[in-house]
Write a protein that holds these residues in place. Structure first.
Motif, short mmCIF file in Angstrom:
data_model
loop_
_atom_site.label_atom_id
_atom_site.label_comp_id
_atom_site.label_asym_id
_atom_site.label_seq_id
_atom_site.Cartn_x
_atom_site.Cartn_y
_atom_site.Cartn_z
N THR A 38 6.74 8.99 -0.40
CA THR A 38 7.00 8.44 -1.74
C THR A 38 6.73 9.40 -2.89
OG1 THR A 38 4.78 7.48 -1.88
CG2 THR A 38 6.54 6.08 -0.96
N LYS A 39 5.87 10.39 -2.68
CA LYS A 39 5.47 11.26 -3.80
C LYS A 39 5.83 12.73 -3.61
CE LYS A 39 3.15 7.98 -5.99
NZ LYS A 39 3.91 7.16 -6.89
N ASN A 40 5.81 13.21 -2.40
CA ASN A 40 6.04 14.63 -2.15
C ASN A 40 7.54 14.91 -2.14
OD1 ASN A 40 6.22 17.26 -1.32
ND2 ASN A 40 4.80 17.05 0.40
N LEU A 41 8.03 15.47 -3.22
CA LEU A 41 9.46 15.73 -3.35
C LEU A 41 9.95 16.84 -2.41
CD1 LEU A 41 9.80 15.51 -7.23
CD2 LEU A 41 10.19 13.71 -5.53
N LEU A 42 9.02 17.61 -1.86
CA LEU A 42 9.38 18.69 -0.94
C LEU A 42 9.46 18.22 0.51
CD1 LEU A 42 7.03 21.45 -2.38
CD2 LEU A 42 9.45 21.07 -2.92
N ALA A 43 8.96 17.01 0.78
CA ALA A 43 8.83 16.52 2.16
C ALA A 43 10.04 15.71 2.60
CB ALA A 43 7.57 15.66 2.27
N LYS A 44 10.43 15.93 3.85
CA LYS A 44 11.47 15.14 4.50
C LYS A 44 10.94 14.76 5.88
CE LYS A 44 14.58 15.63 1.31
NZ LYS A 44 14.77 14.54 0.38
N TYR A 45 11.08 13.50 6.24
CA TYR A 45 10.62 13.01 7.53
C TYR A 45 11.74 12.25 8.21
CZ TYR A 45 5.98 14.61 6.64
OH TYR A 45 4.91 15.44 6.41
N ILE A 46 11.82 12.43 9.52
CA ILE A 46 12.83 11.77 10.32
C ILE A 46 12.17 11.06 11.49
CG2 ILE A 46 14.71 13.31 9.66
CD1 ILE A 46 14.28 14.86 12.29
N VAL A 47 12.87 10.08 12.05
CA VAL A 47 12.40 9.40 13.24
C VAL A 47 13.51 9.40 14.29
CG1 VAL A 47 10.71 7.91 12.09
CG2 VAL A 47 13.07 7.12 12.34
N ALA A 48 13.08 9.37 15.55
CA ALA A 48 14.00 9.17 16.67
C ALA A 48 13.85 7.72 17.09
CB ALA A 48 13.63 10.10 17.83
N VAL A 49 14.98 7.03 17.24
CA VAL A 49 14.96 5.61 17.55
C VAL A 49 15.72 5.37 18.85
CG1 VAL A 49 15.60 3.31 16.71
CG2 VAL A 49 14.87 5.06 15.09
#
Length: 149
Positions: A38-49
């Motif tokens: 929500t706050k770190n504009l540099l961060a990207k997170y993904i999930v495997a489903v």
């Protein structure tokens, strides 16, 4: 069995925390993941489903023309199915899409499975961070990968 990769959402955090607590010592807190989302504009997170279940996740910080992988973890019941490959491919694709020139990460010196995965995708060992891991003072191996366009 189909593995899909998508962006991590807040509603994934309960499941992500289950995986995190089993995969890492010490684990990140729920609050740390929430701040990343929500706050770190540099961060990207993904999930495997798989069949609606979050089987693993990966994260990266995109800083100028470099991507720094923060974490990749797969639930132990889904290991050996290629999910780590899919997550790493997803993070590499995020970098390619954003014209990132290089990727880096730290990995425990003893984590042969992870080092093997990274080497498979072109990461090379470039140095050591002595006593990097606080839980046991284990060294971290610094790995880098150049991205070709």
């Amino acid at each position: 069995m189909e593995i899909s990769i998508r962006e991590m959402r807040e509603e994934d955090l309960d499941r992500v925390m289950e995986i995190e607590k089993k995969a890492f010592t010490p684990p990140w807190s729920r609050e740390a993941f929430l701040l990343e989302l929500t706050k770190n504009l540099l961060a990207k997170y993904i999930v495997a489903v798989i069949d609606g279940d979050v089987a693993g996740y990966g994260g990266i910080w995109l800083i100028l023309d470099e991507g720094h992988i923060t974490n990749i973890a797969v639930d132990e019941k889904y290991r050996g199915l290629g999910i780590g490959n899919k997550l790493l491919e997803g993070l590499i694709q995020l970098c390619i899409d954003r014209n990132i020139r290089a990727m880096t990460l730290e990995v425990r010196k003893s984590n042969e499975i992870a080092k093997s995965l990274y080497k498979k995708y072109g990461f090379k060992e470039y140095g050591i961070r002595p006593k990097y891991y606080q839980d046991n003072n284990e060294d971290a191996i610094i790995m880098w990968k150049s991205i070709q366009f």
